[in-house]
Design a protein around this motif. Sequence first.
Motif, short mmCIF file in Angstrom:
data_model
loop_
_atom_site.label_atom_id
_atom_site.label_comp_id
_atom_site.label_asym_id
_atom_site.label_seq_id
_atom_site.Cartn_x
_atom_site.Cartn_y
_atom_site.Cartn_z
N VAL A 117 0.82 -1.27 -0.01
CA VAL A 117 0.04 0.07 0.13
C VAL A 117 1.01 1.13 -0.14
O VAL A 117 1.52 1.57 0.89
CB VAL A 117 -1.09 0.00 1.22
N ASP A 118 0.92 1.89 -1.16
CA ASP A 118 1.89 3.05 -1.32
C ASP A 118 1.09 4.27 -0.94
O ASP A 118 0.07 4.91 -1.32
CB ASP A 118 2.17 3.32 -2.80
N ASP A 119 1.61 4.78 0.28
CA ASP A 119 1.03 5.90 0.98
C ASP A 119 1.38 7.27 0.39
O ASP A 119 1.92 8.06 1.28
CB ASP A 119 1.20 5.88 2.58
N CYS A 120 1.32 7.44 -0.85
CA CYS A 120 1.65 8.72 -1.49
C CYS A 120 3.32 8.90 -1.34
O CYS A 120 3.83 9.94 -1.31
CB CYS A 120 1.14 9.95 -0.94
N SER A 121 4.01 7.98 -1.73
CA SER A 121 5.50 8.05 -1.98
C SER A 121 5.96 9.08 -3.14
O SER A 121 5.09 9.31 -3.82
CB SER A 121 6.18 6.55 -2.06
N SER A 122 7.18 9.70 -2.56
CA SER A 122 7.36 10.75 -3.77
C SER A 122 7.73 9.88 -5.07
O SER A 122 7.88 10.61 -6.07
CB SER A 122 8.64 11.54 -3.25
N GLU A 123 8.05 8.55 -4.90
CA GLU A 123 8.39 7.70 -6.22
C GLU A 123 7.52 6.62 -6.23
O GLU A 123 7.32 5.99 -5.18
CB GLU A 123 9.94 7.46 -6.46
N GLY A 124 7.27 6.11 -7.45
CA GLY A 124 6.43 4.98 -7.53
C GLY A 124 7.02 3.80 -7.25
O GLY A 124 8.39 3.63 -7.38
N TYR A 125 6.58 2.53 -7.35
CA TYR A 125 7.16 1.27 -6.87
C TYR A 125 7.14 0.34 -8.08
O TYR A 125 7.88 -0.60 -8.16
CB TYR A 125 6.64 0.70 -5.46
N GLU A 126 6.37 0.73 -9.15
CA GLU A 126 6.14 0.00 -10.29
C GLU A 126 7.43 -0.66 -11.13
O GLU A 126 7.67 -1.88 -11.09
CB GLU A 126 5.23 0.46 -11.39
N GLU A 127 8.40 0.29 -11.10
CA GLU A 127 9.84 -0.24 -11.90
C GLU A 127 10.49 -1.02 -10.68
O GLU A 127 11.48 -2.09 -10.97
CB GLU A 127 10.56 1.03 -12.13
N PHE A 128 10.39 -0.62 -9.35
CA PHE A 128 11.20 -1.14 -8.47
C PHE A 128 10.90 -2.80 -8.34
O PHE A 128 11.59 -3.59 -7.85
CB PHE A 128 11.04 -0.66 -7.07
N ILE A 129 9.53 -3.09 -8.43
CA ILE A 129 9.18 -4.45 -8.16
C ILE A 129 9.36 -5.29 -9.48
O ILE A 129 9.04 -6.75 -9.09
CB ILE A 129 7.64 -4.61 -7.64
N LYS A 130 9.85 -4.79 -10.47
CA LYS A 130 9.90 -5.68 -11.63
C LYS A 130 10.79 -6.80 -11.53
O LYS A 130 10.40 -7.95 -11.99
CB LYS A 130 10.42 -4.71 -13.00
#
Length: 109
Positions: free
Chosen positions: A38-51
């Motif tokens: 649950v991304d609580d409005c981080s300044s950078e997304g997690y989509e690329e990170f979890i690849k």
Amino acid sequence: MKKIDLIIPCYNTHKTLYRLFGSIMSQNCKDEIHIIMVDDCSSEGYEEFIKPFENILDIEIVKLKENSGPGTARRIGMQAGTSKYIMFIDSDDTFFNAFSVVSNLGLKV
């Protein structure tokens, strides 16, 4: 359907998630775990990170529209889950050993 929803509230925790994902991958029941980040409005997304983990772990990202704190993130994660069991772990934590999840839930391996 997976047996366990593992809810992880995340707020700018990119640096510690690799260690957490490593401990999740070491769980003897990792194939039964559905991870709900649950991304609580981080300044950078997690989509690329979890690849790098997408073929190993079952990961879903739920993005909140505004920063609401870890309690709200956990509640939203619970609402997104569909599994029989639910667990929470903070994004800067790790599991102690390969049986941490099953022993905490009282499951048999």
